[in-house]
Motif scaffolding. Structure first.
Motif, short mmCIF file in Angstrom:
data_model
loop_
_atom_site.label_atom_id
_atom_site.label_comp_id
_atom_site.label_asym_id
_atom_site.label_seq_id
_atom_site.Cartn_x
_atom_site.Cartn_y
_atom_site.Cartn_z
N MET A 193 -10.29 22.65 14.64
CA MET A 193 -10.94 23.89 15.02
C MET A 193 -9.93 25.00 15.28
N LEU A 194 -8.72 24.64 15.69
CA LEU A 194 -7.66 25.66 15.82
C LEU A 194 -7.32 26.26 14.45
N VAL A 195 -7.27 25.40 13.43
CA VAL A 195 -7.04 25.89 12.06
C VAL A 195 -8.17 26.81 11.65
N PHE A 196 -9.39 26.42 12.00
CA PHE A 196 -10.55 27.24 11.66
C PHE A 196 -10.49 28.59 12.34
N GLU A 197 -10.07 28.59 13.61
CA GLU A 197 -9.93 29.84 14.35
C GLU A 197 -8.85 30.73 13.72
N GLU A 198 -7.73 30.10 13.34
CA GLU A 198 -6.65 30.87 12.70
C GLU A 198 -7.14 31.49 11.40
N MET A 199 -7.90 30.73 10.65
CA MET A 199 -8.47 31.23 9.40
C MET A 199 -9.37 32.43 9.66
N ARG A 200 -10.19 32.32 10.70
CA ARG A 200 -11.10 33.41 11.05
C ARG A 200 -10.32 34.65 11.47
N ASN A 201 -9.29 34.45 12.33
CA ASN A 201 -8.50 35.58 12.82
C ASN A 201 -7.70 36.26 11.72
N ALA A 202 -7.37 35.47 10.66
CA ALA A 202 -6.63 36.03 9.54
C ALA A 202 -7.53 36.81 8.59
N GLY A 203 -8.83 36.84 8.90
CA GLY A 203 -9.78 37.58 8.06
C GLY A 203 -10.11 36.86 6.77
N CYS A 204 -9.85 35.56 6.73
CA CYS A 204 -10.10 34.75 5.54
C CYS A 204 -11.53 34.22 5.60
N LYS A 205 -12.34 34.61 4.65
CA LYS A 205 -13.76 34.23 4.68
C LYS A 205 -13.94 32.80 4.16
N PRO A 206 -14.76 32.01 4.83
CA PRO A 206 -15.00 30.64 4.37
C PRO A 206 -15.75 30.62 3.05
N ASN A 207 -15.49 29.62 2.26
CA ASN A 207 -16.23 29.44 1.02
C ASN A 207 -17.04 28.16 1.09
N TYR A 242 -6.40 26.86 4.30
CA TYR A 242 -6.97 26.57 5.62
C TYR A 242 -7.98 25.42 5.55
N THR A 243 -8.81 25.41 4.50
CA THR A 243 -9.82 24.36 4.40
C THR A 243 -9.16 22.99 4.21
N THR A 244 -8.07 22.96 3.43
CA THR A 244 -7.35 21.69 3.23
C THR A 244 -6.78 21.18 4.54
N LEU A 245 -6.18 22.07 5.32
CA LEU A 245 -5.62 21.67 6.62
C LEU A 245 -6.73 21.23 7.57
N PHE A 246 -7.82 21.99 7.59
CA PHE A 246 -8.96 21.64 8.44
C PHE A 246 -9.46 20.23 8.11
N SER A 247 -9.62 19.96 6.81
CA SER A 247 -10.11 18.64 6.39
C SER A 247 -9.14 17.54 6.76
N GLY A 248 -7.84 17.83 6.65
CA GLY A 248 -6.83 16.84 7.01
C GLY A 248 -6.90 16.46 8.47
N PHE A 249 -6.99 17.45 9.35
CA PHE A 249 -7.09 17.17 10.80
C PHE A 249 -8.41 16.47 11.12
N GLU A 250 -9.49 16.88 10.46
CA GLU A 250 -10.79 16.23 10.70
C GLU A 250 -10.74 14.76 10.32
N LYS A 251 -10.15 14.48 9.18
CA LYS A 251 -10.06 13.09 8.71
C LYS A 251 -9.21 12.24 9.65
N ALA A 252 -8.17 12.85 10.24
CA ALA A 252 -7.30 12.12 11.15
C ALA A 252 -7.93 11.95 12.53
N GLY A 253 -9.07 12.61 12.76
CA GLY A 253 -9.73 12.50 14.06
C GLY A 253 -9.22 13.50 15.08
N LYS A 254 -8.52 14.54 14.61
CA LYS A 254 -7.99 15.56 15.52
C LYS A 254 -8.89 16.79 15.45
N ASP A 255 -10.04 16.69 16.09
CA ASP A 255 -11.03 17.76 16.00
C ASP A 255 -10.54 19.07 16.61
N GLU A 256 -9.84 18.98 17.72
CA GLU A 256 -9.36 20.20 18.37
C GLU A 256 -8.39 20.94 17.45
#
Length: 826
Positions: free
Chosen positions: A410-424, A393-407
């Motif tokens: 954050m959708l990836v971040f939400e999916e990560m949260r909903n999957a119960g995956c804790k951020p590191n 999830y963090t790799t995908l989040f960083s990829g979208f952030e770098k491409a300028g696709k903030d929305e």
């Protein structure tokens, strides 16, 4: 600046990335952070109690806010076999009955350490007198080895060293403690982190005539390597050769792994392999895996591919480690298609891909902006029963952030949260980077505080990210202060920190500071790598120092480090900033012809540099090549296209790109808005510039001085000076200090409208605000006086200018008088 530039590029002795006794570095700047308006506050070094900034406060941790630090998974070292005793009681095989009895006494919780000598002496009684019922030295050696190993297994490190030293102190110690025993105690000390103790021990043993053999030296090399003492590991390796101890295959494998960790130049790695072969030692599977791994840092995908072929020809069958490492090399070299071929070959041979395999592939595609493909890979791994983890999830989040696709990020971040995956720590660092890049400093600090609250202490990447944010926003004083804070927090700068500082200061326009950190890095014994050279090249490119860039580039190419796409990109920028258009065209043709392999990064760079040099046809050609080759677009490339069309008032073309930006779900950046404001400020629809200025704030961005200057220019250009003054007041009200461009815009507009008193008042205001007038400031007033045939007033203005501007040089007065027609010499 170029004339006095001397770069100490060559660094003859690569050294440890983490010197064991690195002195703390402190800059002369202020020791605490003093930030300008809209900057993040001073960074707290202790956790802050702070309400979660997310809607669901429980998603970060299901337990107490001070939850344990979430350590990232650690990859098992290449070729390291699992201990057969893992999870089981210590195996007593190899111990005599007497040895087993002594070992049980030593691990008994009730053992009295004062009785150690009494217990151990029974093991050596009558040692060597087998004919009277004693033990052979060989049997005692085996028991000592087994006892010390067992104590190490039970993590009784201090006791194992005491046992070793007891036998060492005996007269027959040199016979009792053979090479394998020495190797084991060195390994135990290394695992405990007592490398300095191990180094002193091996030195003392060698001096006292104990058997320090290849096993002991190899254990010492491993102990240094496993604790990050890479330079010391190399020194031990050289010493063992100097004393005539021939390294084994295992020794060479450990040192090759150290070379990889140090980022040693590939020529040095090859030299070591050749020495190994000349010693009659052939590489094994571990060697090849290690060598392929060494190719990662320098993006040496061609070398890795050749090693893979050589490995097969030598009769070795690639294992799962081989394929994962090769796949990672292709990923870091921005060769996702080749990485995918490795996955297919891997699966065809029956090796099931793991989460590490898929995460590596996803990172490869995300790094290249191929985000749809990265999402497809995530879907594949789920289909195969592999659950995405925090790295996915963090790799995908960083990829979208770098491409300028903030929305999308954050959708990836939400999916990560909903999957119960804790951020590191990596997730938090990615969030900090995203908010910092968008100048959302308050949100950035909330993430920093949330990070502390969740038990994730900032790591060196966190500090590097913050340094980069300050650097790219031109906040050089804050870069210095933050670096001091980093040192006070106990973080020793490492290679990536220096790379970040080189880039940060060059972005701030502090070229000399940038290069001083490069020299400081070398003096501190930190080995430059590809990223370092790319940072130096980028710094030179910003100054347009193309000749120095060519020198560094040539040195990389032929001596130290193989250039990659980013290296070539910096050379493109150096030519563009140095007005070397012919050299730029020549290098671009090599890309189009295939002499330099066509790649996304290079084509994207060509769009940027041609747009910056205002070459429309060339910019469009590069953009079409980018699209025709199926490469993804990003926000930076699209902004460059809007810019080149906007400067030519090609509104319909600019709107086409804007529609494409919206269609691809890119989040407009401040650069996007500023570019559009510029376009409208020069058009008949100039009022649209202020509408866009309002949109900036409405979309969570903070307008900068360029934003306000552009709108002020739009109104001044069209004689709407009252509206321009309104924007000027608004600008100062939000804490943005007007610069020379702001004032010159007003001065020129007042003068153009024959409002000379107002123009002079603006100059007076400018000087009072500690903003130095430049040539354009006074040229405007003098030239418009002359345009209105008021040369006498122009002369009077210049002759009295020293009263208005006491610091005006005399030659400036003479220059201005020369601009007045009747003052020209006959």
């Amino acid at each position: 600046m170029a004339e006095g530039l001397t770069l100490p590029i060559l660094h003859p002795c690569p050294s440890s990335q983490k010197p064991p006794f690195h002195s703390q570095i402190s800059l002369n700047n202020s020791s605490s952070l003093t930030l300008p308006p809209n900057s993040p506050p001073k960074l707290p070094l202790k956790p802050i109690v702070h309400k979660p900034f997310h809607k669901n406060p429980n998603f970060l941790t299901a337990h107490h806010p001070k939850s344990p630090f979430y350590h990232p998974k650690r990859r098992r070292p290449l070729g390291k076999f699992r201990d057969s005793n893992r999870g089981k009681p210590w195996s007593h095989h190899g111990l005599s009955s007497k040895g087993q009895q002594i070992f049980q006494l030593l691990i008994d919780p009730r053992f009295d350490s004062s009785q150690l000598g009494e217990i151990l002496v029974s093991l050596v009684e009558n040692c060597g007198n087998e004919h009277v019922g004693g033990f052979s030295f060989e049997s005692v050696n085996s028991d000592i080895l087994g006892i010390i190993k067992g104590l190490g297994f039970y993590r009784k490190f201090d006791l194992s060293l005491r046992v070793f030293n007891w036998f060492r102190s005996r007269n027959e110690g040199r016979v009792l403690l053979n090479g394998p025993v020495v190797a084991v105690i060195i390994s135990i000390l290394g695992k405990e982190g007592n490398v300095s103790v191990a180094a002193s021990l091996i030195s003392d043993l060698s001096r006292d005539g104990f058997d320090v053999d290849v096993y002991a030296y190899t254990a010492m090399v491993s102990a240094c390597a496993n604790n990050g003492w890479y330079l010391e590991a190399v020194k031990v390796f050289r010493k063992m050769k100097d004393v005539g101890c021939k390294p084994s295959l295992i020794t060479y494998n450990v040192v090759l792994n150290v070379y990889g960790k140090m980022g040693m130049p590939w020529v040095k790695v090859n030299e070591l392999v050749n020495i190994m072969k000349s010693d009659g030692i052939s590489p094994d599977l571990y060697t090849y895996n290690t060598l392929i791994s060494c190719c990662r840092r320098g993006s040496l995908y061609e070398e890795a591919a050749n090693l893979f072929k050589e490995m097969k020809l030598a009769g070795f069958v690639p294992d799962k480690v081989t394929y994962n490492v090769l796949l990672d090399v292709y990923g870091k070299s921005r060769r996702p298609k080749e990485a995918m071929k490795v996955l297919l070959e891997m699966e065809n041979l029956g090796f099931a891909p793991s989460d590490v395999t898929y995460n590596t592939l996803i990172a490869a595609y995300a790094r290249d902006g191929l985000l749809d493909e990265a999402l497809e890979l995530k879907a594949q791994m789920i289909k195969k029963g592999i659950i995405p983890d925090v790295f996915t999830y963090t790799t995908l989040f960083s990829g979208f952030e770098k491409a300028g696709k903030d929305e999308c990020a954050m959708l990836v971040f939400e999916e990560m949260r909903n999957a119960g995956c804790k951020p590191n720590i990596f997730t938090f660092n990615a969030l900090i980077k995203m908010h910092g890049n968008r100048k959302r400093f308050s949100e950035m600090m909330k993430v920093f505080e949330e990070m502390n609250m969740c038990g994730c202490s900032p790591d060196v990447v966190t500090w590097n990210s913050l340094l980069a944010v300050f650097g790219q926003n031109g906040m050089d004083a804050d870069v210095s202060s933050l670096f001091n804070e980093m040192n006070r927090a106990g973080f020793v700068p490492e290679r990536d920190t220096y790379n970040t500082l080189i880039s940060a200061y060059s972005r701030c326009g502090s070229f000399n500071k940038s290069m001083s950190f490069y020299r400081l890095m070398l003096a501190g014994g930190v080995t430059p790598d590809l990223s370092t050279y790319n940072a130096v090249l980028a710094a030179l490119a910003r100054g347009g120092l193309w000749e120095e860039s060519e020198k560094v580039f040539a040195e990389m190419k032929y001596s130290r480090c193989k250039p990659n796409e980013l290296s070539y990109s910096s050379l493109f920028h150096a030519y563009a900033n140095g007005d070397q258009i012919e050299r730029l065209h020549s290098l671009a043709q090599k890309v189009y012809s295939g002499d330099i392999k066509l790649h996304y990064v290079l084509l994207k760079t060509l769009v940027l540099v041609y747009s910056k040099t205002d070459l429309l046809v060339e910019t469009e050609q590069a953009f079409m090549e980018l699209r025709n080759n199926g490469y993804p677009l990003d926000i930076t490339t699209l902004n460059a296209m809007i810019s080149v069309y906007g400067r030519r008032q090609m509104v319909s073309k600019a709107n086409e790109i804007l529609d494409l930006l919206k269609e691809r779900q890119f989040t407009p950046t401040l650069t996007t808005y500023n570019t559009l404001m510029y376009m409208y400020s020069r058009s008949a629809h100039f009022e649209r510039a202020e509408d866009l200025l309002k949109d900036v704030g409405a979309n969570g961005l903070t307008p900068d001085i360029i934003s306000y200057n552009t709108v002020i220019y739009a109104y001044c250009r069209n004689g709407r000076l009252r509206d321009a003054s309104r924007i000027f007041s608004e600008m100062r009200g939000v804490g943005i200090i007007p610069d020379v461009i702001t004032y010159n815009t007003f001065v020129a507009s007042y003068a153009a409208n024959a409002m000379f008193l107002e123009a002079i008042d603006m100059v007076r205001c400018m000087i009072k605000s500690h903003c130095r007038p430049n040539e354009n400031t006074y040229n405007s007033i003098v030239d418009f006086y002359c345009k209105y045939n008021r040369s006498d007033e122009a002369s009077m203005f210049v002759n009295n200018l020293c009263k208005l501007d006491p610091f005006l040089p005399r030659d400036e007065e003479l220059r201005l008088l020369e601009r007045i027609p009747h003052n020209h010499p006959k």
